[in-house]
Scaffold this active site. Sequence first.
Site, PDB file in Angstrom:
ATOM      1  N   ASP A   1       0.800  -1.227   0.000  1.00  0.00           N
ATOM      2  CA  ASP A   1       0.000   0.000   0.000  1.00  0.00           C
ATOM      3  C   ASP A   1       0.834   1.279   0.000  1.00  0.00           C
ATOM      4  O   ASP A   1       0.338   2.338  -0.351  1.00  0.00           O
ATOM      5  CB  ASP A   1      -0.938   0.013   1.224  1.00  0.00           C
ATOM      6  CG  ASP A   1      -0.190  -0.192   2.540  1.00  0.00           C
ATOM      7  OD1 ASP A   1       1.043  -0.348   2.512  1.00  0.00           O
ATOM      8  OD2 ASP A   1      -0.853  -0.212   3.597  1.00  0.00           O
ATOM      9  N   HIS A   2       2.087   1.196   0.380  1.00  0.00           N
ATOM     10  CA  HIS A   2       2.906   2.411   0.484  1.00  0.00           C
ATOM     11  C   HIS A   2       3.621   2.731  -0.822  1.00  0.00           C
ATOM     12  O   HIS A   2       3.462   3.808  -1.383  1.00  0.00           O
ATOM     13  CB  HIS A   2       3.959   2.256   1.585  1.00  0.00           C
ATOM     14  CG  HIS A   2       3.445   2.456   2.975  1.00  0.00           C
ATOM     15  ND1 HIS A   2       2.487   1.667   3.536  1.00  0.00           N
ATOM     16  CD2 HIS A   2       3.771   3.367   3.924  1.00  0.00           C
ATOM     17  CE1 HIS A   2       2.236   2.078   4.767  1.00  0.00           C
ATOM     18  NE2 HIS A   2       3.006   3.115   5.027  1.00  0.00           N
TER      19      HIS A   2
ATOM     20  N   ASP B   1       4.113  -0.914  11.258  1.00  0.00           N
ATOM     21  CA  ASP B   1       3.619   0.396  10.876  1.00  0.00           C
ATOM     22  C   ASP B   1       3.023   1.034  12.123  1.00  0.00           C
ATOM     23  O   ASP B   1       2.270   0.386  12.856  1.00  0.00           O
ATOM     24  CB  ASP B   1       2.549   0.285   9.781  1.00  0.00           C
ATOM     25  CG  ASP B   1       2.274   1.654   9.202  1.00  0.00           C
ATOM     26  OD1 ASP B   1       2.831   1.968   8.137  1.00  0.00           O
ATOM     27  OD2 ASP B   1       1.531   2.433   9.842  1.00  0.00           O
TER      28      ASP B   1
ATOM     29  N   ARG C   1      -0.267  13.030   9.990  1.00  0.00           N
ATOM     30  CA  ARG C   1       1.046  13.637  10.265  1.00  0.00           C
ATOM     31  C   ARG C   1       1.291  14.815   9.340  1.00  0.00           C
ATOM     32  O   ARG C   1       1.028  14.723   8.140  1.00  0.00           O
ATOM     33  CB  ARG C   1       2.167  12.612  10.047  1.00  0.00           C
ATOM     34  CG  ARG C   1       2.148  11.571  11.108  1.00  0.00           C
ATOM     35  CD  ARG C   1       3.306  10.602  11.034  1.00  0.00           C
ATOM     36  NE  ARG C   1       3.200   9.748  12.198  1.00  0.00           N
ATOM     37  CZ  ARG C   1       3.509   8.470  12.231  1.00  0.00           C
ATOM     38  NH1 ARG C   1       3.996   7.876  11.164  1.00  0.00           N
ATOM     39  NH2 ARG C   1       3.359   7.793  13.337  1.00  0.00           N
TER      40      ARG C   1
ATOM     41  N   SER D   1       6.936   7.489  12.687  1.00  0.00           N
ATOM     42  CA  SER D   1       6.842   6.195  12.018  1.00  0.00           C
ATOM     43  C   SER D   1       7.600   5.086  12.739  1.00  0.00           C
ATOM     44  O   SER D   1       8.505   5.337  13.537  1.00  0.00           O
ATOM     45  CB  SER D   1       7.393   6.372  10.609  1.00  0.00           C
ATOM     46  OG  SER D   1       8.139   5.272  10.202  1.00  0.00           O
TER      47      SER D   1
ATOM     48  N   ARG E   1       9.408   2.995  11.058  1.00  0.00           N
ATOM     49  CA  ARG E   1      10.423   2.528  10.111  1.00  0.00           C
ATOM     50  C   ARG E   1      11.755   2.222  10.795  1.00  0.00           C
ATOM     51  O   ARG E   1      12.387   3.098  11.381  1.00  0.00           O
ATOM     52  CB  ARG E   1      10.598   3.542   8.967  1.00  0.00           C
ATOM     53  CG  ARG E   1      11.069   4.902   9.385  1.00  0.00           C
ATOM     54  CD  ARG E   1      10.958   5.922   8.246  1.00  0.00           C
ATOM     55  NE  ARG E   1       9.563   6.251   7.992  1.00  0.00           N
ATOM     56  CZ  ARG E   1       9.130   7.429   7.533  1.00  0.00           C
ATOM     57  NH1 ARG E   1       9.983   8.377   7.246  1.00  0.00           N
ATOM     58  NH2 ARG E   1       7.853   7.652   7.338  1.00  0.00           N
TER      59      ARG E   1
HETATM   60  C1  MIC Z   1       4.098   6.600   8.191  1.00  0.00           C
HETATM   61  O1  MIC Z   1       2.919   6.894   8.260  1.00  0.00           O
HETATM   62  O2  MIC Z   1       5.013   7.335   8.582  1.00  0.00           O
HETATM   63  C2  MIC Z   1       4.456   5.244   7.603  1.00  0.00           C
HETATM   64  C3  MIC Z   1       5.074   5.471   6.309  1.00  0.00           C
HETATM   65  O3  MIC Z   1       3.290   4.475   7.426  1.00  0.00           O
HETATM   66  C4  MIC Z   1       5.386   4.544   8.593  1.00  0.00           C
HETATM   67  C5  MIC Z   1       5.977   3.312   8.117  1.00  0.00           C
HETATM   68  C6  MIC Z   1       7.118   3.508   7.166  1.00  0.00           C
HETATM   69  O4  MIC Z   1       7.907   4.427   7.324  1.00  0.00           O
HETATM   70  O5  MIC Z   1       7.221   2.684   6.254  1.00  0.00           O
HETATM   71  C7  MIC Z   1       4.751   4.278   9.951  1.00  0.00           C
HETATM   72  O6  MIC Z   1       3.838   4.950  10.330  1.00  0.00           O
HETATM   73  O7  MIC Z   1       5.243   3.414  10.691  1.00  0.00           O
HETATM   74 FE1  SF4 Z   2       0.024   4.920   4.987  1.00  0.00          FE
HETATM   75 FE2  SF4 Z   2       1.334   5.667   7.188  1.00  0.00          FE
HETATM   76 FE3  SF4 Z   2      -0.121   7.421   5.810  1.00  0.00          FE
HETATM   77 FE4  SF4 Z   2      -1.324   5.525   7.146  1.00  0.00          FE
HETATM   78  S1  SF4 Z   2      -0.090   7.157   7.999  1.00  0.00           S
HETATM   79  S2  SF4 Z   2      -1.815   6.159   5.080  1.00  0.00           S
HETATM   80  S3  SF4 Z   2       0.060   3.813   6.906  1.00  0.00           S
HETATM   81  S4  SF4 Z   2       1.727   6.382   5.105  1.00  0.00           S
END
Ligand code: MIC
Ligand code: SF4
Length: 645
Positions: A64-65, A119, A379, A535, A537
């Site tokens: 999905d990313h 995530d 965010r 995140s 990550r």
């Molecule tokens: C995000 O919302 O920051 C992400 C991208 O979903 C991350 C995961 C990632 O960095 O791949 C998260 O929330 O953990």
């Molecule tokens: Fe995707 Fe993270 Fe954004 Fe949710 S917050 S839509 S999991 S990138």
Amino acid sequence: MGLTLTEKILKNHIVDGEMIKGSEIGIRIDQTLTQDATGTMAYLEFEAIGVPRVKTERSVAYIDHNTLQNGFENADDHRFIGSVAKKHGIYFSRPGNGICHQVHLERFGIPGKTLIGSDSHTPTGGGIGMIAIGAGGLDVAVAMGGGAYYITCPKVVKVELTGKLSPWVAAKDVILEVLRIMSVKGGVGKVIEYCGEGVKTLSVPERATITNMGAELGATTSIFPSDEVTKQFLRAQGREEVWTPLAADEDAVYDEEIKINLSELVPLAACPHMPDNVKSVKEIGNIKIDQVCIGSCTNSSLLDMMKVAHILKGKTVHPDVSLSIAPGSKQVLNMLAQNGLLSIMIDAGARILESACGPCIGMGQSPNSKGISLRTFNRNFLGRSGTKDGQIYLVSPEMAAISAITGVLTDPRDIGEMPDFKLPEKFVINDNMIVPPADEKDMDSVEILRGPNIKPYPETAPLVKDIKCKVSLKVEDNITTDHIMPAGAKILPLRSNIPAISQHCFTVCDEKFPERAKSLGQSIIVGGANYGQGSSREHAALAPLYLGIKAVLVKSFARIHRANLINAGILPLTFVNEADYDKINEGDDIEIMNVRADIEADKTELTVVNKTTGANIPVLCELTGRTKDIILAGGLLDYTRENLK
Ligand code: MIC
Ligand code: SF4
């Protein structure tokens, strides 16, 4: 003494330690989820652990990313994840099927179960009464292999909801209010538990918006009871049989209490560049806007889309505004298509995006220079939208939709009467984009498809005797993982290639950092409070590991990032006296003598000697038995391999 709902579920799952607040506990994990941007690493780690089939009740791999396929890398990663999933017993949600948290809630979540996901927004599952926690990929890999997941036994915050939301005031406003009260670090070490009469006025998608964005509080997770509303949602998803009623005991004892009267809430927005920078529309004023993005795991449910379509009906998007809409899942998109709402959106001029994270992770739709963008996301960290000067406001879908029409930030209560939006009795169910794993007997014949961009886990080494090196970087408070390891369409395709992605580490703060750290060979980073928020990550730990970072010394850490540093074998240190932050600067030479011996001897207070200034700085190195052994071994991978033997 009665128990909170959190305590009940944790008690049912505890396999190591005791339910003493603040102490480390290991819990059994029933379900796991991964997404593609963290998933490739998680599955490489799972392979390295060497367990042939997942041992969880249900594990799901989502794509999905990284869905912008701007080169071979992302498509290769999708195929890698699909093949690993098939071989090792994991369900595979194909690209196009939707955002992990939305789909998991619809198709897999079960009240009372534990879920960890690679995530940070995994707590979305708390909307149906799960203990659902965001974790690093390696922790998820270990849980898939049957290992426990370790957390600090949390404090539980009671958020008592009374009253009922006024027309056009949304679940998003509830969580923005909680953020306003608690701040982005107010939830660290805590679970936020919702209760009270107001709960039953909120549907499951609304509850999920609230638990989803609880991640921005730094909380371990958030949870709602499982009640008749939950049952009805699961029935409409054809899964009523997994429902169980769950609630805290009447006499449950909480560590903190917050009361929110839903009837008194007004439409709110989180202003640039932090989710807790919350103001009312009135306070912000009717500022002119350039862009509106509706979607993300926070606000992309069918209910959200029904409200958006109602507002857009018969209107045209303002000439100075670009509106994009990404419905959260194939189920949502398909239902919008079937009931005609999609046509209303298209007719109004919305740019319909695929069901994926998209602009939320900087995968397209970056705003214009200095552009003001209203987003229904969770965010608004600096740079996350893909530009350094984008001004991102986080708002409800209702506010986003009406503002897209008017061209200025608009109070949705101006729309007038609100119809009674009702979820359908039955959702459209077609799991044809979820591929089940191969039977165990056939798993050997499944070939793993590994693209050339997929590089192995970086090298680790057991903790050294003494640390003697320079400070390669000093940063401020509230550094997010988006600062440490930026995302966006250019960098995300490198998620399975640590040497390559490391070249972008901290470049938002200092473009020279990767080169400097690499040339130093070994170094440490100094930071402020709430370091590593955001995140999950683990790349924000693996890239520093690759660049030779031995320790990170800060005022305080965010939960998942601290765990990721430990998993990567990087020493997490905090100042005993926060004022000592001023006694250490970039370029200083430091020493931590006998660090290995001291940690082996369970010493929690160490001394960092600043050789440049002569200052002796006392620091805390709080490691429990297990985390201590992980650090000594050089990280969780080495530790797990040792312990599975
Ligand atoms: C995000 O919302 O920051 C992400 C991208 O979903 C991350 C995961 C990632 O960095 O791949 C998260 O929330 O953990
Ligand atoms: Fe995707 Fe993270 Fe954004 Fe949710 S917050 S839509 S999991 S990138």
